[in-house]
Write a protein that holds these residues in place. Sequence first.
Motif, PDB file in Angstrom:
ATOM      1  N   SER A 110      35.010  35.749  42.415  1.00  0.00           N
ATOM      2  CA  SER A 110      34.022  35.569  41.341  1.00  0.00           C
ATOM      3  C   SER A 110      32.640  35.945  41.845  1.00  0.00           C
ATOM      4  O   SER A 110      32.378  35.881  43.052  1.00  0.00           O
ATOM      5  CB  SER A 110      33.994  34.094  40.910  1.00  0.00           C
ATOM      6  N   SER A 111      31.779  36.377  40.918  1.00  0.00           N
ATOM      7  CA  SER A 111      30.400  36.691  41.309  1.00  0.00           C
ATOM      8  C   SER A 111      29.503  35.573  40.786  1.00  0.00           C
ATOM      9  O   SER A 111      29.847  34.895  39.817  1.00  0.00           O
ATOM     10  CB  SER A 111      29.980  38.026  40.696  1.00  0.00           C
TER      11      SER A 111
ATOM     12  N   GLY B 260      24.239  49.496  33.783  1.00  0.00           N
ATOM     13  CA  GLY B 260      25.612  49.677  33.311  1.00  0.00           C
ATOM     14  C   GLY B 260      26.592  48.806  34.073  1.00  0.00           C
ATOM     15  O   GLY B 260      26.208  47.974  34.885  1.00  0.00           O
ATOM     16  N   LYS B 261      27.869  49.035  33.824  1.00  0.00           N
ATOM     17  CA  LYS B 261      28.938  48.204  34.386  1.00  0.00           C
ATOM     18  C   LYS B 261      29.432  48.748  35.728  1.00  0.00           C
ATOM     19  O   LYS B 261      29.534  49.959  35.905  1.00  0.00           O
ATOM     20  CB  LYS B 261      30.116  48.126  33.410  1.00  0.00           C
ATOM     21  N   TYR B 262      29.716  47.830  36.629  1.00  0.00           N
ATOM     22  CA  TYR B 262      30.276  48.195  37.941  1.00  0.00           C
ATOM     23  C   TYR B 262      31.489  47.320  38.213  1.00  0.00           C
ATOM     24  O   TYR B 262      31.474  46.137  37.865  1.00  0.00           O
ATOM     25  CB  TYR B 262      29.237  47.963  39.043  1.00  0.00           C
ATOM     26  N   SER B 263      32.506  47.908  38.834  1.00  0.00           N
ATOM     27  CA  SER B 263      33.655  47.103  39.271  1.00  0.00           C
ATOM     28  C   SER B 263      33.502  46.779  40.748  1.00  0.00           C
ATOM     29  O   SER B 263      33.158  47.653  41.545  1.00  0.00           O
ATOM     30  CB  SER B 263      34.951  47.906  39.105  1.00  0.00           C
ATOM     31  N   LEU B 264      33.753  45.520  41.069  1.00  0.00           N
ATOM     32  CA  LEU B 264      33.794  45.118  42.485  1.00  0.00           C
ATOM     33  C   LEU B 264      35.264  44.881  42.816  1.00  0.00           C
ATOM     34  O   LEU B 264      35.888  43.991  42.253  1.00  0.00           O
ATOM     35  CB  LEU B 264      32.984  43.836  42.693  1.00  0.00           C
TER      36      LEU B 264
ATOM     37  N   ASP C 175      44.493  48.654  49.143  1.00  0.00           N
ATOM     38  CA  ASP C 175      45.192  47.405  48.816  1.00  0.00           C
ATOM     39  C   ASP C 175      44.199  46.445  48.158  1.00  0.00           C
ATOM     40  O   ASP C 175      43.693  45.518  48.791  1.00  0.00           O
ATOM     41  CB  ASP C 175      45.748  46.799  50.116  1.00  0.00           C
ATOM     42  N   ILE C 176      43.900  46.720  46.883  1.00  0.00           N
ATOM     43  CA  ILE C 176      42.899  45.949  46.138  1.00  0.00           C
ATOM     44  C   ILE C 176      43.597  44.765  45.486  1.00  0.00           C
ATOM     45  O   ILE C 176      44.553  44.952  44.726  1.00  0.00           O
ATOM     46  CB  ILE C 176      42.216  46.818  45.071  1.00  0.00           C
ATOM     47  N   LYS C 177      43.139  43.555  45.787  1.00  0.00           N
ATOM     48  CA  LYS C 177      43.821  42.352  45.289  1.00  0.00           C
ATOM     49  C   LYS C 177      43.190  41.868  43.986  1.00  0.00           C
ATOM     50  O   LYS C 177      43.842  41.364  43.113  1.00  0.00           O
ATOM     51  CB  LYS C 177      43.723  41.235  46.328  1.00  0.00           C
ATOM     52  N   GLU C 178      41.864  41.947  43.895  1.00  0.00           N
ATOM     53  CA  GLU C 178      41.155  41.413  42.725  1.00  0.00           C
ATOM     54  C   GLU C 178      40.032  42.362  42.346  1.00  0.00           C
ATOM     55  O   GLU C 178      39.447  42.999  43.222  1.00  0.00           O
ATOM     56  CB  GLU C 178      40.526  40.049  43.073  1.00  0.00           C
ATOM     57  N   THR C 179      39.756  42.450  41.075  1.00  0.00           N
ATOM     58  CA  THR C 179      38.624  43.265  40.618  1.00  0.00           C
ATOM     59  C   THR C 179      37.783  42.439  39.662  1.00  0.00           C
ATOM     60  O   THR C 179      38.318  41.803  38.746  1.00  0.00           O
ATOM     61  CB  THR C 179      39.128  44.526  39.903  1.00  0.00           C
ATOM     62  N   ILE C 180      36.486  42.388  39.908  1.00  0.00           N
ATOM     63  CA  ILE C 180      35.601  41.699  38.965  1.00  0.00           C
ATOM     64  C   ILE C 180      34.557  42.682  38.476  1.00  0.00           C
ATOM     65  O   ILE C 180      34.246  43.656  39.161  1.00  0.00           O
ATOM     66  CB  ILE C 180      34.905  40.469  39.605  1.00  0.00           C
ATOM     67  N   GLU C 181      34.067  42.416  37.291  1.00  0.00           N
ATOM     68  CA  GLU C 181      33.106  43.337  36.693  1.00  0.00           C
ATOM     69  C   GLU C 181      31.736  42.683  36.623  1.00  0.00           C
ATOM     70  O   GLU C 181      31.627  41.500  36.298  1.00  0.00           O
ATOM     71  CB  GLU C 181      33.570  43.707  35.277  1.00  0.00           C
ATOM     72  N   ILE C 182      30.733  43.427  36.969  1.00  0.00           N
ATOM     73  CA  ILE C 182      29.353  42.925  36.838  1.00  0.00           C
ATOM     74  C   ILE C 182      28.541  43.998  36.115  1.00  0.00           C
ATOM     75  O   ILE C 182      29.036  45.104  35.891  1.00  0.00           O
ATOM     76  CB  ILE C 182      28.705  42.649  38.220  1.00  0.00           C
ATOM     77  N   GLU C 183      27.317  43.632  35.781  1.00  0.00           N
ATOM     78  CA  GLU C 183      26.463  44.600  35.082  1.00  0.00           C
ATOM     79  C   GLU C 183      25.101  44.658  35.742  1.00  0.00           C
ATOM     80  O   GLU C 183      24.586  43.635  36.216  1.00  0.00           O
ATOM     81  CB  GLU C 183      26.308  44.178  33.612  1.00  0.00           C
ATOM     82  N   ILE C 184      24.538  45.836  35.811  1.00  0.00           N
ATOM     83  CA  ILE C 184      23.161  45.992  36.267  1.00  0.00           C
ATOM     84  C   ILE C 184      22.309  46.215  35.020  1.00  0.00           C
ATOM     85  O   ILE C 184      22.571  47.126  34.224  1.00  0.00           O
ATOM     86  CB  ILE C 184      22.998  47.199  37.221  1.00  0.00           C
ATOM     87  N   LYS C 185      21.316  45.323  34.841  1.00  0.00           N
ATOM     88  CA  LYS C 185      20.478  45.416  33.647  1.00  0.00           C
ATOM     89  C   LYS C 185      19.276  46.310  33.939  1.00  0.00           C
ATOM     90  O   LYS C 185      18.775  46.265  35.076  1.00  0.00           O
ATOM     91  CB  LYS C 185      19.962  44.010  33.304  1.00  0.00           C
TER      92      LYS C 185
END
Length: 727
Positions: free
Chosen positions: A617-618, A705-709, A717-727
């Motif tokens: 989580s972010s 815009g949107k970025y995936s972490l 071997d990506i286990k989790e992806t969360i999305e954040i945004e740069i305003k």
Amino acid sequence: MNKYLIAFAVYASVACANVFGQDIDQEIESKIEVILNRLTLEEKVKMCHAQSKFSSAGVERLGIPEIWMSDGPHGVRAEIEWDSWNYAGWTNDSCTAFPALTCLAATFNPELSYKYGLAVGEEARYRKKDILLGPGVNIYRTPLNGRNFEYMGEDPHLASVMCVPYIKGVQTNGVAACVKHYVLNNQEVWRSHINVQLSDRALHEIYLPAFKAAVEEGDVWSIMGAYNKYNGQHTSHHDVLINDILKGDWGFDGVVVTDWGSAHDTKEAALNGLDIEMGTGTDGLTSSTENAYDYYYLAKPFLEMIKSGEIDESVVDDKVRRILRLMYRTNMDTKRPHGRKGNKEHFDVAREVAQEGIVLLKNHKAFFPLDAETTKTIAVIGENATRMMTLGGGSSELKTIHEISPLEGIQKQFSKANIIHSMGYASGASAYGRVIPSKLNANKLKKEAVEVAKQADIVLFVGGLNKNHEQDCENGDRLGLNLPFGQDELLDEIMAVNKNTAVILVSGNAVAMPWQNKAKAIVQAWYLGSETGHALADVISGDVNPSGKLPFTFPVKLEDNGAHAFDELSYPGDGNDQVYKEDILVGYRWHDTKKIKPLYEFGFGLSYSSFSISGASSDQKAYKAGDVIKVDVEIKNTSKVLGAEVVQVYVHDEDASLMRPEKELKAFTKVKLEGGETQTVQLEIPASALAFYDEKINDWNLETGKYSLMIGTSSRDIKETIEIEIK
Ligand code: GLC
């Protein structure tokens, strides 16, 4: 100059230094001004070039010491004669040989990097060296580059994070680190003159970051220019690279030295920020001619140009200021610590880095760890089981106090087993720039090895590359991706008679693995230095749980690599010019963007433990420039064995207005966990790290815009992806 002017000069120099954010010591700066005003022009010029192979002049009249330099990144090189490239034959200059920097990078452990720098710097201090010529941070662009073993891999973030603590460790000893080779020295073929061309974006996003980190975060006291050209000008005296970027934008207040013989023009050397010219000879003079040093570009010709007024004396003053500043940080610092070398702590550091850098690539049915009690007959086959790897390879070679070979380490660790060694293949020798094939009968060696393999319960094949010319060696590149000296064919014959064969690769570069699916286990063991055999045995016996991660991609075949996906202009160039056509897509950036599956990916490495990652989580959903993105991740050791995992965070720009890589490493952390233990780790990514270098504004651009972490334990071997945004 009267004292008021001196005072003003001090104020001005301190003021402008502060503008660039360097913590200038005002007392030292005022001392420098006093000295500067007492030096004659001849004395100043003499300080700006070599007086011997590895020293530049001081000023005896004023008690200003000489500056002594030494290779290299993995340990302090044996003493070299005053005016030749021969070793001086001392008997008290043996050293601890630390693992190659690829191995250090593979640990993904910045704390270990500091310990490494502290130890190797202590040995340099003991040897009375004021500048240690390392670390090398040139980016791994092609698997053929002969010097990749000296550098820190294909990713600018990894190289940046791992070189800074090394530099701080070295400089804690009052010895200057010298980050090299600035910049774009990414191959050895035609290194002396190849004219590299690439986009500004690739220069800033891929090739400069580690140097920038070395200066801005590592506070490195010296930097070495490269041999090659960039956009038509030699990098060792380059207006844009040194005046604009290094000394301008980054505010570098240290000393720029050449690579040896990489200066080519007096006016450029004078005006484009070169401070000390080192070398082998110049003006076309041979390697050691009477008074060669007086003819260096920054010697007599430089003096003449100042006397004639063609070059202003303030130009040499700036160089001398920097040189004196380095002296106050090193050999004129009365408080700097004493050094020591070859002591137990240093060998322990060498062993620890080796243990943590070894990468387990394959481990079919838990082939490793080997049980020392029940393993009966072990065949150790391959020349690299016994070959010294601290010798050769070029300027990083070492005269080490001891080098435990893989065979010795295995014999010691598995003392109850019956161990049979067979050489298997012979690589011959090499003199600088020449290959000298072995005279041994290759078929006989192969037959003997196959016979030994037949009798054994298991086979440990110890092969890979070595420090010969056209292997992992300076001044030449490899000729292909496959293992040399007939190892692939030998492995086929060994595996045909013994299914229980593991392959241990001693190398500093990726290799093709046609035998990959027949090998029961595969270990990437770097050039591990003095403690090679001990560290290798520690890992294959299970005393140490492997935790290394690949600092560069292993492609299936050479053409899968970005530098080799185009024409010869891309690699190795046409003899004069070269164009980096893959641009910013280097390494996994190429493989993942072009969807080319690698043999083994960047960031990959197995463990004897198993781990699970969850709950990423972010701290916020949206961020703006200047913010720091905090990512929390839960990691659990789901095995019973103490182990370490490297949590990696890759970023993808979902709304990019232009081409960006599929993913880019922006944070990582190594976590050690007991069996069954769970930890929550937090990784920080400055929002600014998500920017791309925008050629339209010649600066970094953080797009909204949107970025995936993407959080994982390797780049694929990506286990989790969360999305954040740069305003
Ligand atoms: C060599 C290498 C450089 C080394 C220097 C002194 O040519 O390129 O890394 O430090 O010369 O040996």
